[in-house]
Scaffold this active site. Structure first.
Site, PDB file in Angstrom:
ATOM      1  N   HIS A  21       0.819  -1.218   0.000  1.00  0.00           N
ATOM      2  CA  HIS A  21       0.000   0.000   0.000  1.00  0.00           C
ATOM      3  C   HIS A  21       0.853   1.269   0.000  1.00  0.00           C
ATOM      4  O   HIS A  21       0.333   2.366  -0.134  1.00  0.00           O
ATOM      5  CB  HIS A  21      -1.027  -0.016   1.140  1.00  0.00           C
ATOM      6  CG  HIS A  21      -0.452   0.221   2.490  1.00  0.00           C
ATOM      7  ND1 HIS A  21      -0.178  -0.786   3.384  1.00  0.00           N
ATOM      8  CD2 HIS A  21      -0.100   1.379   3.101  1.00  0.00           C
ATOM      9  CE1 HIS A  21       0.326  -0.270   4.490  1.00  0.00           C
ATOM     10  NE2 HIS A  21       0.376   1.047   4.332  1.00  0.00           N
ATOM     11  N   ASP A  58       0.063  -7.630   1.539  1.00  0.00           N
ATOM     12  CA  ASP A  58       0.499  -6.224   1.569  1.00  0.00           C
ATOM     13  C   ASP A  58       2.030  -6.169   1.596  1.00  0.00           C
ATOM     14  O   ASP A  58       2.643  -5.871   2.614  1.00  0.00           O
ATOM     15  CB  ASP A  58      -0.115  -5.542   2.811  1.00  0.00           C
ATOM     16  CG  ASP A  58       0.052  -4.027   2.766  1.00  0.00           C
ATOM     17  OD1 ASP A  58       0.533  -3.521   1.724  1.00  0.00           O
ATOM     18  OD2 ASP A  58      -0.287  -3.374   3.768  1.00  0.00           O
ATOM     19  N   SER A 110       4.168   2.617   8.216  1.00  0.00           N
ATOM     20  CA  SER A 110       3.702   1.711   7.194  1.00  0.00           C
ATOM     21  C   SER A 110       4.881   1.302   6.344  1.00  0.00           C
ATOM     22  O   SER A 110       5.721   2.130   5.997  1.00  0.00           O
ATOM     23  CB  SER A 110       2.711   2.436   6.296  1.00  0.00           C
ATOM     24  OG  SER A 110       1.417   2.154   6.671  1.00  0.00           O
TER      25      SER A 110
END
Ligand SMILES: *[C@@H]1O[C@H](CO)[C@@H](O)[C@H](O)[C@H]1NC(C)=O
Ligand SMILES: *[C@@H]1O[C@H](CO)[C@@H](O)[C@H](O)[C@H]1NC(C)=O
Ligand SMILES: *[C@@H]1O[C@H](CO)[C@@H](O)[C@H](O)[C@H]1NC(C)=O
Ligand SMILES: *[C@@H]1O[C@H](CO)[C@@H](O)[C@H](O)[C@H]1NC(C)=O
Ligand SMILES: *[C@@H]1O[C@H](CO)[C@@H](O)[C@H](O)[C@H]1NC(C)=O
Ligand SMILES: *[C@@H]1O[C@H](CO)[C@@H](O)[C@H](O)[C@H]1NC(C)=O
Ligand SMILES: *[C@@H]1O[C@H](CO)[C@@H](O)[C@H](O)[C@H]1NC(C)=O
Length: 877
Positions: free
Chosen positions: A100, A151, A249
């Site tokens: 992402h 992911d 992230s």
């Protein structure tokens, strides 16, 4: 016949050494009888000890902790860069991140990655920073922006990074099992990129949490993106301090593994999504292990020279070992850009061999994972689990690398049950003595429950390359050669002990010792050796001894991360005594009871057919356990020849006066109280025996040395070559019970024709009168060619020690002694056992028992002079 035995080794002229007791050592006494196992410092007394000088090292090394951490940036039209994701360098030109992170909220792709920069907003630390352009972004093919599955993505950089302490790839954790209790997330903070208050790299410690518990938290919030719930590819972790963010992230969830006293980061997972900062909700991470094949094949397709072994933990750890930071344990000083280390502090040490350690084998090689520790020349301790393999007992041990020895009897603790970690201890008695290096000290047994140390050493096994200390400047070379390792391991109590796998819930008892290290190791780099000793060297006075505290029962990765459980020896002393001092136990149970009619001084029958006398225990040289009691447990029936009562046969005045008289005399050299005894032959006088002068007319020697013919001459060793040196012998008296085949009562008196005159060069040897003890360190004196006499230090041992190898019954009227520096002895009945007291007088303690030929025994037997005091007193001239 050789006149004097030639003993090249350790012969030192008496004239300058004898008489000087060992420097700085208090006089220690050794008892005749063994009643304890806690005697190894006496029984295997070290005569010499070189001081050990430890080398010290110190070298600067820069901070390396975050060398794999990259900030992923989006360049803005106005020239600034927004850093919105983290990534991990895993190859010279590849970064691992979350899928992402391939676009930002306005659907723009990142274009740069920055490494080696802890503070992105300060130029102060930019000298190590490397910023590279992203050439290509490869998302996992199954990743969809609308879901939280797969992911994971790779970023190919435009060119390779410059490998440096501050910029180096991480390794990947590829095992499905994640047993780390703590993981680290690093990042500049989830919301902190643009904010001045969190400009520097953060490290957050997280605890993994089972996915099903995590599901409960996320089901409601994230049902849309997690339609199938959390899967095996997901890892949940929570920060229970609640006050920091879970990291960026795309950034790594990592563990730092030790190898070569260095620390390598292993990426376990990638930060996928989490909750807002300041909550205790778990974050969700994408595990790396399930994507190993995809990562390697993708990188290879894009031109990287990688294969299925690239991320093998051993190979990967070694690839960048020169760039890694040192383990905290070896770091002596740590500053922002300077670290010094000391390799002596390393937790794992490669050792070539361990003298006290054996490997245990079965005839048919059914098992090869068992080990033990040598606690006596014929005894090995191990764990009970190692006393059999499918019902078959082990057959032999190997030791010192290549030697092998058959196992005789095996004693397993009677309280042991298979697969239970209690009473897990066994004793292996060897068929013969182990062939140990000289001088040799078996391991001592730690008797106390309390252990003064905070850390002890356990023994493991592993490949050399991944375990040896890595010095900066070295080059890592693959070397799979297996080697022994010792692990310095902290002692943990029962509440802080963390055990692996099925033992994690186990209740520790008093007999258990828990030791280990908090840090985990690169997997498969160290295997704990079952049954091996948990040990440390300890000083007793100024001498260093190997001491065993416990025996390793189990422990994964050598007790790193999760700890080692070991059996404490101190909990099993009584059982060990019952086995090892069994003669002692047997005779105790066979005790004969009191006879109320027999009082002190009464004549009695010893039980072996000889006449005895009731005397206090201390007056009898025979161990009381071999005797009958008289009217109480304090009075024993002692064989007449072996009891001593100065009142009964009042001691000859000259013998009684000896110590005091000699102390007051002006003395020259110790040989002044010795003679050599000669026989006239056609070719001159042949001197063959050593004698000790005890009165003006009497010399003591052994009956066996005198042989069948009567000598004519003694030469006073204190007189040197002078005219006065030679004296005529009047006659000899051998002990009436001297037995030449059994070497018992091997003592004789030689009478001089004319009494000696005491002086500086001629004085008597005093007689050692203590029946129960002799000095621990004595001098074995013998004539040699170059000096009138030479000597060697020997140490006292128990008669039971001599009996182990001696073909004839060792009598209590004999003394056992051990040559410290030689594997075997060659005695001819000439030698005498003497002791020079710190106050200057010499004592005669023993007379060598004539051995027909050189015997390969480590032990020697002497006639115990104190057992013959009555006979000497009665017959002295
Ligand atoms: C540059 O642009 C970004 C958004 O694109 C903005 O957040 C930032 O404040 C701008 N910086 C400067 C110095 O103008
Ligand atoms: C890693 O490589 C070493 C050395 O080649 C090998 O012994 C070991 O089995 C490998 N480990 C795995 C998990 O394949
Ligand atoms: C070892 O193997 C041989 C041959 O298979 C067998 O005869 C022997 O009994 C075995 N020994 C033990 C101790 O099991
Ligand atoms: C066990 O060790 C921990 C950590 O050292 C300590 O805090 C705790 O008080 C100890 N517990 C006991 C029962 O000694
Ligand atoms: C035992 O020895 C002590 C001195 O060592 C002596 O006083 C005592 O009389 C002796 N007792 C007997 C019964 O021989
Ligand atoms: C020597 O002692 C042994 C054992 O006590 C005995 O059998 C033997 O007869 C003795 N020999 C002599 C010559 O007394
Ligand atoms: C013999 O020596 C020991 C140890 O020094 C001592 O305790 C004991 O009293 C001595 N025995 C006699 C009878 O002097």
């Amino acid at each position: 016949m050789e006149i004097f035995s030639v003993r090249a080794l350790f012969c030192i002229s008496l004239s300058f050494v004898l008489g000087a007791t060992q420097k700085g050592v208090s006089v220690q006494m050794f008892p005749n009888e063994r009643t304890t196992l806690d005697d190894c410092h006496l029984r295997f007394y070290k005569l010499l000890e070189e001081p050990e000088v430890k080398p010290a090292f110190g070298m600067p090394v820069p901070l390396k902790e975050f060398a794999h951490m990259g900030a992923i940036g989006w360049s803005q039209v106005n020239g600034t860069i927004l850093w919105q994701c983290g990534g991990t360098l895993i190859w010279n030109n590849f970064v691992l991140t979350a899928a992402h992170c391939a676009v930002d909220s306005s659907n723009q792709a990142p274009d740069v990655v920055r490494f080696g920069d802890i503070n992105l907003f300060s130029a102060d630390d930019d000298m190590y920073a490397q910023q590279l352009k992203i050439a290509e972004i490869i998302r996992h093919p199954e990743h969809k922006y609308a879901s939280y599955y797969h992911d994971i993505a790779l970023l190919r950089l435009e060119k390779n990074v410059r490998l440096h302490d501050t910029v180096a790839p991480a390794c990947l954790w590829l095992d499905d099992e994640i047993r780390f209790r703590k993981l680290e997330a690093t990042g500049w903070g989830k919301t902190g990129f643009a904010e001045e208050q969190t400009p520097i790299l953060l490290k957050v410690v997280l605890e993994p949490m089972p996915n099903d518990r995590c599901d409960e938290v996320y089901n409601q919030e994230n049902t849309r993106k997690l339609r199938h719930g959390l899967q095996d590819q997901h890892l949940c972790a929570v920060d229970d301090r609640m006050d920091t963010c879970e990291g960026d992230s795309g950034g790594p969830l990592q563990v730092k593994l030790m190898h070569n006293s260095k620390i390598t980061p292993f990426i376990v997972a990638i930060t996928s999504f989490g909750s807002a900062c300041g909550t205790s909700s778990p974050g969700v991470y994408t595990k790396v292990a399930p994507y190993h094949d995809w990562i390697v094949s993708t990188m290879r397709k894009k031109g990287a020279k990688v294969d299925e072994n690239t991320y093998n933990s051993t190979i990967c750890a070694l690839r960048y070992v020169h760039l890694r930071e040192y383990d905290d344990a070896v770091i002596t000083l740590k500053e922002v850009d300077f670290t010094s280390y000391n390799s002596d502090l390393m937790r794992i040490t490669v050792i070539n061999h361990e003298n006290h350690f054996v490997e245990i084998y079965w005839e048919n090689d059914t098992r090869d994972d068992c080990h033990g520790v040598i606690i006596d020349e014929d005894t090995v301790l191990t764990i009970a689990e190692c006393a059999d393999s499918k019902g078959v007992p082990p057959t032999y041990v190997t030791y010192l690398g290549e030697k092998a020895a058959p196992i005789g009897k095996i004693h397993v603790h009677p309280g042991f049950s298979r697969n239970q970690p209690y009473n897990n201890i066994a004793i292996l008695k060897m068929v013969e003595f182990l062939d140990l290096p000289i001088p040799f000290q078996p391991s001592c047994i730690w008797h106390d429950h309390d252990i003064p140390e905070t850390a002890l050493r356990a023994i493991g096994y592993g490949r050399t390359d991944i375990n040896e200390f890595f010095y900066d400047g070295d080059k890592a070379v693959l070397d799979a050669t297996p080697t022994l390792l010792t692990m310095s391991s902290t002692i943990f109590n029962e509440s802080s002990c963390v055990l692996p796998g099925k033992y994690s819930k186990m209740q520790l008892s008093r007999e258990h010792l828990c030791i280990g290290n908090d840090i985990f190791l690169v997997p498969d780099s160290c295997l704990l050796l079952l049954g091996s000793p948990v040990n440390e060297y300890k000083y007793v006075e100024d001498r260093k001894y190997h001491v065993t505290f416990a025996l390793s029962q189990f422990g994964r990765d050598c007790g790193f991360g999760e700890y080692i459980l070991a059996t404490r020896l101190s909990s099993h002393i009584e059982w060990m005594k019952s086995v090892l001092l069994s003669a002692y136990e047997d005779t105790v149970s066979a005790l004969t009871f009191f006879d109320p009619d027999l009082h002190e001084d009464s004549r009695c029958e010893t039980g072996t057919g000889t006449e005895g006398q009731c005397v206090p225990i201390a007056n009898c040289s025979v161990p009381w356990r071999q005797l009958k009691f008289c009217s109480s447990s304090k009075i024993v029936c002692c064989p007449l020849a072996l009891s001593y009562n100065p009142q009964r046969n009042s001691m000859h005045p000259e013998l009684l006066a000896c110590p005091q008289m000699v102390r007051k005399m002006k003395r020259s050299i110790p040989p002044a109280s010795m003679v050599i005894i000669g026989w006239s032959t056609k070719s001159g006088i042949k001197f063959r025996c050593l004698g000790s002068i005890i009165t003006k007319l009497t010399v003591v020697t052994s009956a066996s040395c005198l042989g069948r013919t009567v000598p004519q001459i003694v030469e006073l060793l204190g007189e040197g070559e002078s005219q006065n040196a030679r004296l005529v012998i009047d006659g000899i008296l051998k002990h009436p019970d001297y037995n030449s085949t059994h070497h018992t009562n091997d003592i004789a008196l030689v009478k001089l024709r004319i009494p000696l005159t005491w002086g500086e060069h001629v004085h008597p040897t005093c007689l050692w009168t203590n029946l129960t003890h002799v000095p621990l360190v004595m001098n074995m004196v013998f004539p040699d060619r170059e000096h009138p006499v030479a000597f060697e230090h020997v140490t006292a041992m128990y008669n039971s020690d001599c009996q182990r190898t001696h073909p004839l019954a060792v009598q209590s009227s004999q003394i056992c002694a051990r040559s410290y520096n030689r594997p075997f002895t060659c005695m001819t009945g000439i030698d005498q056992l003497r002791w020079d007291s710190p106050t200057g007088e010499s004592y005669l303690i023993g007379l060598a028992v004539n051995e027909p030929e050189c015997s390969e025994w480590r032990y020697m037997i002497f006639t115990r002079v104190s057992s013959f005091l009555d006979w000497i007193n009665a017959n002295v001239f």
